[in-house]
Design an enzyme around this catalytic site. Structure first.
Site, PDB file in Angstrom:
ATOM      1  N   HIS A 126      92.784  28.258  17.841  1.00 34.59           N
ATOM      2  CA  HIS A 126      91.355  28.196  17.512  1.00 34.59           C
ATOM      3  C   HIS A 126      90.894  29.617  17.183  1.00 34.59           C
ATOM      4  CE1 HIS A 126      87.210  26.241  18.509  1.00 34.59           C
ATOM      5  NE2 HIS A 126      87.056  27.238  17.646  1.00 34.59           N
TER       6      HIS A 126
ATOM      7  N   GLU B 172      91.965  24.658  14.918  1.00 40.90           N
ATOM      8  CA  GLU B 172      90.631  24.213  15.286  1.00 40.90           C
ATOM      9  C   GLU B 172      89.598  25.231  14.819  1.00 40.90           C
ATOM     10  OE1 GLU B 172      91.898  22.163  19.567  1.00 40.90           O
ATOM     11  OE2 GLU B 172      90.881  24.104  19.533  1.00 40.90           O
TER      12      GLU B 172
ATOM     13  N   HIS C  23      90.840  19.411  26.266  1.00 42.92           N
ATOM     14  CA  HIS C  23      89.928  20.295  26.991  1.00 42.92           C
ATOM     15  C   HIS C  23      90.056  20.059  28.487  1.00 42.92           C
ATOM     16  CE1 HIS C  23      86.810  23.380  26.402  1.00 42.92           C
ATOM     17  NE2 HIS C  23      86.486  23.058  27.634  1.00 42.92           N
TER      18      HIS C  23
END
Length: 253
Positions: free
Chosen positions: A43, A73, A201
């Site tokens: 990310h 991401e 997550h």
């Protein structure tokens, strides 16, 4: 079996806190893949506190060598700036197998909410089309219980990623039943409208098995924070293999 994509951002955070090249993000990703991980997730944020643009070409080459997926991401609406050319430009450069679009702001410590499909989604549709034109599978980060999932299909997305932070919090309190039910219902609705399901997550070795036993059809879990933390004690190889054991045990659950 659900696939494991290891998020190596936290390795980059540690490297960036000191400067230089240690710990080596590429070496960490290699260790994960040698242990059997099915892919690598990153990310790259505009503030460059995580994996940075320069990390992506070698990570893309590494995942290609192993024949596994690179998942990038990011927020497609974050504007370019020095050191960060924008998510689309990064994906144009390395052509990841999957891009996961996340509506996080610059100041967020971590992603903590998903897209809402009930308002005007025209700008998001344009972004999805741009990433799809690169040959990327497009996944949209969503909250469990999100409404109007059929609109995600209309936008051109192929998958959703269920935000599992609330489940992890509920698991830690000892009563995750309501959070699990919401995740399971979301996964079933996604499948019904033709969307694949990812999840991520705050998943860990402690809570992953229960999640996969209750939530059907999860194609991929993206795990970074807990996995890297656990690896500080057990090592990357043993930790990745521990996750793979859980995935194997819950296959077909």
């Amino acid at each position: 079996m659900t696939r494991l994509s290891v998020n190596v951002n936290k390795v980059a955070v540690l490297r960036n806190s000191r400067g230089g090249g240690e710990p080596d993000v590429q070496a960490a990703a290699l260790a994960c893949l040698q242990a059997g991980a099915h892919g690598i997730t990153v990310h790259p944020r505009p503030d460059r506190r995580h994996v940075v643009a320069e990390d992506l070409p070698p990570l893309a080459a590494l995942t290609a060598r192993f024949g596994v997926e690179l998942n990038i991401e990011g927020n497609p609406f974050a504007p370019p700036r020095p050191g960060y050319p924008g998510l689309l430009a990064l994906c144009e450069q390395v052509r990841p197998a999957q891009v996961t679009l996340v509506p996080d702001g610059d100041g967020q410590l971590t992603s903590d909410h998903g897209f809402d499909f009930e308002g005007d989604t025209g700008a998001l549709a344009t972004q999805v089309a741009a990433f799809a034109a690169l040959g990327c599978r497009v996944s949209l980060f969503v909250d469990a219980g999100v409404a109007a999932l059929e609109r995600a299909v209309a936008l051109g997305a192929q998958r959703i990623e269920i935000y599992t932070g609330p489940y992890a919090e509920a698991f830690a309190t000892g009563d995750p039943r309501a959070a699990l039910d919401l995740c399971a219902a979301t996964a079933r609705r996604a499948e019904a409208v033709g969307l694949g399901v990812n999840a991520g997550h705050d998943l860990s070795q402690a809570n992953l098995g229960r999640f996969l036993e209750q939530v059907p059809g999860v194609e991929e879990v993206s795990i970074g924070h807990a996995l890297i933390g656990e690896a500080l004690y057990a090592g990357l190889d043993a930790t990745v293999r521990g996750y793979l054991t859980i995935l194997g045990r819950t296959a077909g659950a």
